[in-house]
Design an enzyme around this catalytic site. Sequence first.
Site, short mmCIF file in Angstrom:
data_model
loop_
_atom_site.label_atom_id
_atom_site.label_comp_id
_atom_site.label_asym_id
_atom_site.label_seq_id
_atom_site.Cartn_x
_atom_site.Cartn_y
_atom_site.Cartn_z
N SER A 2 0.80 -1.10 0.14
CA SER A 2 -0.03 -0.02 -0.04
C SER A 2 1.04 1.05 0.03
O SER A 2 0.57 2.22 -0.75
CB SER A 2 -0.98 0.08 0.96
OG SER A 2 -0.15 -0.31 2.55
N HIS A 49 -1.96 -8.76 2.01
CA HIS A 49 -1.72 -7.63 2.49
C HIS A 49 -2.76 -7.42 3.34
O HIS A 49 -3.01 -8.11 4.26
CB HIS A 49 -1.45 -6.45 1.27
CG HIS A 49 -0.78 -5.26 1.73
ND1 HIS A 49 -0.25 -5.07 3.03
CD2 HIS A 49 -0.99 -3.96 1.22
CE1 HIS A 49 0.18 -3.93 3.28
NE2 HIS A 49 -0.17 -3.08 2.30
N ARG A 108 3.34 -4.99 16.58
CA ARG A 108 1.67 -4.61 16.59
C ARG A 108 0.73 -5.73 16.93
O ARG A 108 -0.27 -5.33 17.42
CB ARG A 108 1.45 -4.24 15.15
CG ARG A 108 2.18 -2.94 14.74
CD ARG A 108 2.05 -3.00 13.17
NE ARG A 108 2.49 -3.86 12.32
CZ ARG A 108 2.24 -3.99 11.04
NH1 ARG A 108 2.03 -3.01 10.25
NH2 ARG A 108 2.66 -5.13 10.23
N ASP A 117 -2.20 -8.77 11.51
CA ASP A 117 -3.45 -9.19 11.23
C ASP A 117 -3.95 -10.35 12.01
O ASP A 117 -5.16 -10.48 12.19
CB ASP A 117 -3.53 -9.39 9.84
CG ASP A 117 -3.38 -8.28 8.67
OD1 ASP A 117 -3.95 -7.07 9.20
OD2 ASP A 117 -2.55 -8.13 7.81
N HIS A 122 5.88 -12.70 7.26
CA HIS A 122 6.13 -11.62 6.85
C HIS A 122 7.31 -11.39 5.90
O HIS A 122 8.24 -12.23 6.05
CB HIS A 122 6.47 -10.53 8.01
CG HIS A 122 6.32 -9.18 7.71
ND1 HIS A 122 7.09 -8.13 7.18
CD2 HIS A 122 5.18 -8.42 7.89
CE1 HIS A 122 6.50 -7.06 7.07
NE2 HIS A 122 5.36 -7.05 7.40
N1 NMX Z 1 1.24 -19.98 5.66
C1 NMX Z 1 1.54 -20.93 4.57
N2 NMX Z 1 2.64 -20.80 3.70
C2 NMX Z 1 3.48 -19.59 3.88
C3 NMX Z 1 3.05 -18.60 5.05
C4 NMX Z 1 1.91 -18.95 5.81
N3 NMX Z 1 1.27 -17.98 6.73
N4 NMX Z 1 3.83 -17.55 4.89
C5 NMX Z 1 4.88 -17.82 3.84
N5 NMX Z 1 4.46 -19.12 3.29
C6 NMX Z 1 5.20 -19.45 2.17
C7 NMX Z 1 4.92 -18.86 1.16
O1 NMX Z 1 3.99 -18.93 0.33
C8 NMX Z 1 6.00 -19.11 -0.06
O2 NMX Z 1 5.65 -20.64 -0.37
P1 NMX Z 1 6.42 -20.92 -1.84
O3 NMX Z 1 7.89 -21.04 -1.91
O4 NMX Z 1 5.57 -22.09 -2.28
O5 NMX Z 1 5.86 -19.78 -3.00
C9 NMX Z 1 7.30 -19.67 1.37
O6 NMX Z 1 6.48 -19.80 2.54
C10 NMX Z 1 8.20 -18.50 1.36
O7 NMX Z 1 7.47 -17.35 1.76
P2 NMX Z 1 8.40 -16.30 2.56
O8 NMX Z 1 9.53 -15.79 1.90
O9 NMX Z 1 8.41 -16.65 3.99
O10 NMX Z 1 7.14 -15.16 2.83
P3 NMX Z 1 6.94 -13.78 1.75
O11 NMX Z 1 7.87 -12.67 1.88
O12 NMX Z 1 6.93 -14.52 0.21
O13 NMX Z 1 5.42 -13.57 1.82
C11 NMX Z 1 3.53 -12.98 3.24
C12 NMX Z 1 5.20 -12.83 3.04
C13 NMX Z 1 3.11 -11.91 4.39
C14 NMX Z 1 2.93 -12.55 2.13
C15 NMX Z 1 3.49 -14.65 3.72
O14 NMX Z 1 3.96 -14.81 4.71
C16 NMX Z 1 2.03 -14.87 3.87
O15 NMX Z 1 1.39 -15.14 2.74
N6 NMX Z 1 1.32 -14.84 4.74
C17 NMX Z 1 -0.10 -14.90 5.00
C18 NMX Z 1 -0.90 -13.93 4.66
C19 NMX Z 1 -0.85 -12.62 5.74
O16 NMX Z 1 -0.97 -12.84 6.92
N7 NMX Z 1 -0.63 -11.44 5.05
C20 NMX Z 1 -0.59 -10.14 5.87
C21 NMX Z 1 0.93 -9.79 6.08
C22 NMX Z 1 0.58 -8.34 6.93
N8 NMX Z 1 0.11 -7.38 6.23
O17 NMX Z 1 -0.97 -6.63 6.94
O18 NMX Z 1 0.03 -6.95 5.13
C1 MLT Z 2 2.07 -3.58 6.55
O1 MLT Z 2 1.61 -3.42 7.64
O2 MLT Z 2 2.30 -3.01 5.37
C2 MLT Z 2 2.48 -5.01 6.39
O3 MLT Z 2 3.11 -5.58 7.65
C3 MLT Z 2 3.19 -5.61 5.11
C4 MLT Z 2 4.60 -5.19 5.15
O4 MLT Z 2 5.13 -4.42 5.64
O5 MLT Z 2 5.03 -5.68 3.84
#
Ligand code: NMX
Ligand code: MLT
Length: 441
Positions: free
Chosen positions: A241, A271, A327, A373, A318
């Site tokens: 964002s 996100h 948070r 979240d 994350h």
């Molecule tokens: N559950 C299952 N798999 C996960 C999760 C999770 N919570 N977090 C990461 N992975 C997987 C990810 O999909 C990736 O899989 P692949 O190699 O098959 O593509 C692998 O683990 C490596 O990912 P990371 O490098 O640890 O994480 P990345 O930086 O790519 O993504 C997020 C970060 C936040 C997108 C990821 O952790 C996620 O999808 N979390 C769940 C959704 C979430 O809670 N998002 C909110 C973030 C905060 N916000 O408000 O924005």
């Molecule tokens: C945010 O607050 O924007 C989320 O934690 C995602 C991020 O920092 O990448």
Amino acid sequence: MERLKSLFKSKADALGNEIKDLIKEHGAKKIGEVQLAQIFQGMRGITGMVYETSLLDAQEGIRFRGFTIPELQQKLPKAKADGEPLPEGLFWLMLTGEIPTEQDVKDLSTEWRRRSDVPGHVFRTIDALPVETHPMTQFSVGIMALQTESIFAKKYANGLNKKDYWDATFEDSMNLIARLPAVAAHIYRRKYRNGKAISSDATLDWGGNFAHLLDYDGEGFRELMRLYLTIHADHEGGNVSAHTTHLVGSALGDAYQSLNAGMCGLAGPLHGLANQEVIKWVIAMQKAIGTERPTADQIAEYVKKTLSEGKVVPGYGHAVLRKTDPRFSAQQEFGQKHMKDDALVNTIWRIYETVPPILQSMGKIKNPWPNVDAHSGALLLHYGMKEYDYYTVLFGVSRALGVLAALTWDRALGFAIERPKSVTTAAVKAWLKGEDQIWGD
Ligand code: NMX
Ligand code: MLT
């Protein structure tokens, strides 16, 4: 608001001069190397932009102008003595780098109240959408309908000196922030309260009045809103964002267009939409197991099922953080103070004890800990806000504070249009064979 504006201007002029000297003297210094994998994998770890309002440390979490969340809770003015910080104070801090006085924050509340009238066409535009439309879509449409009010767009069309971009952006940002609670609350009442009319309460601060407009008048929910709107406001510049707002703003999109773009990014389930996904997932788990208070073993089994279906566990992981999100901890403390026996809140805490080792054991997840979240929905539900598809709008109202303060800084510092180089996989293959290069000038 002359004090805020002139304080910002003096800080921005000083920093602008420093940056000129810094680039002149050190502009050719290398700050890192980029590996091929990084350009295929979300540019993770590449330092690629300057963003003044906050900075994220992987171990420690977010600092707003150098202050951690517990420090903000201690130092920022509050509505009541032992209460939560007022988000007005954080906006002041992000814009000026200085902790405001009680009077500064009172004046900012008054100023936002003064600017808060929303033109009728904005509500009519939202009302033209089917009521089932996702609240984030309605929010985005509402922000774009408000764009008719952009001072920057009007002044630019008539010929605006570069030196004055920041001023029009400051005014747009102040107006937009002042009006967002009414726009967001209109969507809530239209969708879940049969269009009930509620007028602003002029005795309340920005967050307190937002709670009132949402039809929640208890002091507990008001305090939750003040905390919520403070901690979700900013998370340095690279998150979707903030980065999107910055990117669109870099083409001189006005504050309305830029924020709207950022909000479309926030609406993605990886996100900001993760806050609704968490509650959806927890409620589905409670239903599937048949209890409000599942045991650690039952949770573990459900988590494994989620993973085996190729889904993420929402609220965990994350891109930058490598520890429990502060948070999350701030919300956990709020829960312990105000609702320590709540069944759902206790389930969130049991999930926190259970999920990290499971994610860790998969070997590929870089951060098994909860993010912001993972907790927020349970606190909202405690006060009766059960409409979880609305939760990301609350995140959006808060995020506006950070990204619009940062956009005002972008304009004041005269940052350039953002345009990184991209390549095709064919170009990468040619480069690997030594036939081409893949970096820009
Ligand atoms: N559950 C299952 N798999 C996960 C999760 C999770 N919570 N977090 C990461 N992975 C997987 C990810 O999909 C990736 O899989 P692949 O190699 O098959 O593509 C692998 O683990 C490596 O990912 P990371 O490098 O640890 O994480 P990345 O930086 O790519 O993504 C997020 C970060 C936040 C997108 C990821 O952790 C996620 O999808 N979390 C769940 C959704 C979430 O809670 N998002 C909110 C973030 C905060 N916000 O408000 O924005
Ligand atoms: C945010 O607050 O924007 C989320 O934690 C995602 C991020 O920092 O990448």
